[in-house]
Each structure stands twice: as structure tokens, then as C-alpha cells.
Enzyme design. Structure first.
Site, PDB file in Angstrom:
ATOM      1  CG  ASP A 175      41.296  37.133  40.477  1.00 40.14           C
ATOM      2  OD1 ASP A 175      40.806  37.828  39.561  1.00 40.14           O
ATOM      3  OD2 ASP A 175      40.993  35.935  40.643  1.00 40.14           O
ATOM      4  CG  LEU A 176      38.482  43.863  43.382  1.00 41.85           C
ATOM      5  CD1 LEU A 176      38.324  43.282  44.780  1.00 41.85           C
ATOM      6  CD2 LEU A 176      38.707  45.371  43.455  1.00 41.85           C
TER       7      LEU A 176
END
EC number: 2.7.1.166
Length: 249
Positions: A175-176
Site C-alpha cells: 500500500d505505497l
């Protein structure tokens, strides 16, 4: 592959009809029990974190230092079934234990991540709940905050270099987004939130997937800025990333 760490300690516990375990850093904590993961047990020493995420996180002023407590919560359609329960697949595959061990491995590789202090799970039947306690990074601001305030003056090049460094180590961040990239007062960058992250052999496909996710995050958070401006900023980030990747760090 995450290596064995002799400084980890494991403490089993029971709560109601469930049973669980706590994995903790015995260099930082002499002992651990379930109260570590209850905001209520901390009283006024715990206050909710309100920036980004789905909730379920608190700043904690603990005897062992300023910390962050995060309870694992589901989002999207899955939350309609259960907000905080996950399917049991074994202790080593719990979200909390996996993230705890991944963070410790990243620290061994000298990457800038907060130090995990303790992780727990509580199993009841086919499901479990989980939580993670980690050190708090002081005086930091997210890339999302920098972008909203400074726009073109945000640390775009430093962000690209930071991501390249993690990718070179093999981190595939699940989940960048702009809330999970932090910079301290000295301009040093950090990554947070390694839930579902994995270490892989560096490859173009998953690296680009990470970067595209970040790009979408920046567009979503652009506020009054035009898409063109955001795309230009992201292009600066991506150029810095490619240069850092080409240098090998």
C-alpha cells in the site's frame, strides 16, 4: 525470506474463549501481556491517530517510549463481513506477526522504518484479531502533507530515491501511498505500514505496480491542484527513482 531473530520472545495468553500469543522485542520490553494492545488500558496516555488509514490506531506514551498502537481493520467490501477478524492460517501467517518480522528484517538491512516492539493475535474458532505496537517517529510529516502545503516544493526527488532504496532491498510494499511516506525535520525519509508487504527478487512488474499506486494516491489527494501539476511532480519523483535505481541504491 525473513531470517531468524534470537532477540524475539513469544508469550502465549488466553482471553475469554480465545487463545493467542504475543511476539515482542525482548531488548525493549522485559515482558508483554494483552494489556499492551488495549487502548483502554493505557487510559489518557493513548490518543487516536487521525491522519490517513482506516482508524484503529493510537499514539501511546509508554514507559518504554513514545509508541503507536495499531489494530488491524478491514476496509472495503470485506469490512461488511467483519471489521476486525481474519481467517486463521497459522500463527506465522497472521498479519501482525508477519509485519513485525518484516519490519525487523528491513531494519537489519539498514532501511529507515520504525522499530516494531510487539505484535499479538487472538484466535477464536476459524478467525483471529491482531494488533501491532511500534515506536513512534517524532516530528515527521507525510508526503501527503508536504504535497498539500508545498506542492512543487515537496521532497519529490528524495521520495523517488527513498523508494528505490527499498525496492533494491526487495520490498514489495502492498500500500505505497502518500500517507505512508514520511520525512523528519532533518529531511530524512521513512516508510511505514508494511501490512501484507513481502520481500521479493527485484523485478520491473511489481516495482512499477508500487509506483502506479503512489501516483494514484497523489492524484486522489491533489485538492485544488490540477492533474497536470501532480503529473509533473510525479515525473520528478520517477526520474529520481530511475536514477537511484540505476546507481544501485
Amino acid at each position: 525470506m525473513v531470517s531468524f531473530d534470537a532477540t524475539e520472545a513469544l508469550a502465549p495468553y488466553r482471553e475469554g474463549r480465545g487463545y493467542g500469543a504475543i511476539l515482542f522485542d525482548r531488548e525493549r520490553l522485559r515482558q508483554a501481556d494483552a494489556s499492551l494492545f488495549s487502548p483502554q488500558s493505557w487510559g489518557d496516555r493513548a490518543r487516536p491517530v487521525d491522519a490517513g488509514g482506516r482508524g484503529g490506531a493510537w499514539f501511546v506514551d509508554a514507559p518504554f517510549g513514545h509508541s503507536v498502537l495499531r489494530q488491524y481493520l478491514r476496509g472495503g467490501m470485506a469490512a461488511r463481513v467483519s471489521r476486525d477478524r481474519y481467517l486463521w492460517k497459522g500463527a506465522g501467517r497472521t498479519r501482525s506477526f508477519a509485519e513485525f518480522r518484516l519490519m525487523r528484517e528491513l531494519i537489519k538491512r539498514k532501511l529507515p522504518v520504525p522499530r516494531p516492539l510487539a505484535a499479538c493475535y487472538l484466535r477464536e474458532g476459524l478467525g483471529y484479531r491482531a494488533a501491532l505496537l511500534m515506536e513512534r517517529l517524532e516530528n515527521v510529516r507525510s508526503l501527503a502533507e508536504h504535497a498539500q502545503v508545498a506542492g512543487r516544493g515537496a521532497p519529490w526527488e528524495a521520495t523517488g530515491q527513498l523508494i528505490a532504496r527499498f525496492h533494491r532491498a526487495g520490498l514489495d510494499h502492498a500500500d505505497l501511498n502518500a500517507h505512508n511516506i514520511l520525512f523528519d525535520a532533518g529531511g530524512h525519509g521513512w516508510l511505514i505500514d508494511f501490512d501484507r508487504g513481502v520481500l521479493r527478487i527485484p523485478a520491473t512488474r511489481w516495482r512499477e505496480r508500487n509506483l502506479k499506486r503512489l501516483h494514484r494516491s497523489l492524484l486522489k489527494l491533489r485538492g485544488n491542484r490540477s492533474r497536470e501539476d501532480v503529473d509533473k511532480d510525479y515525473a520528478r519523483l520517477h526520474r529520481a527513482y530511475e536514477l537511484a535505481w540505476g546507481r544501485g541504491y
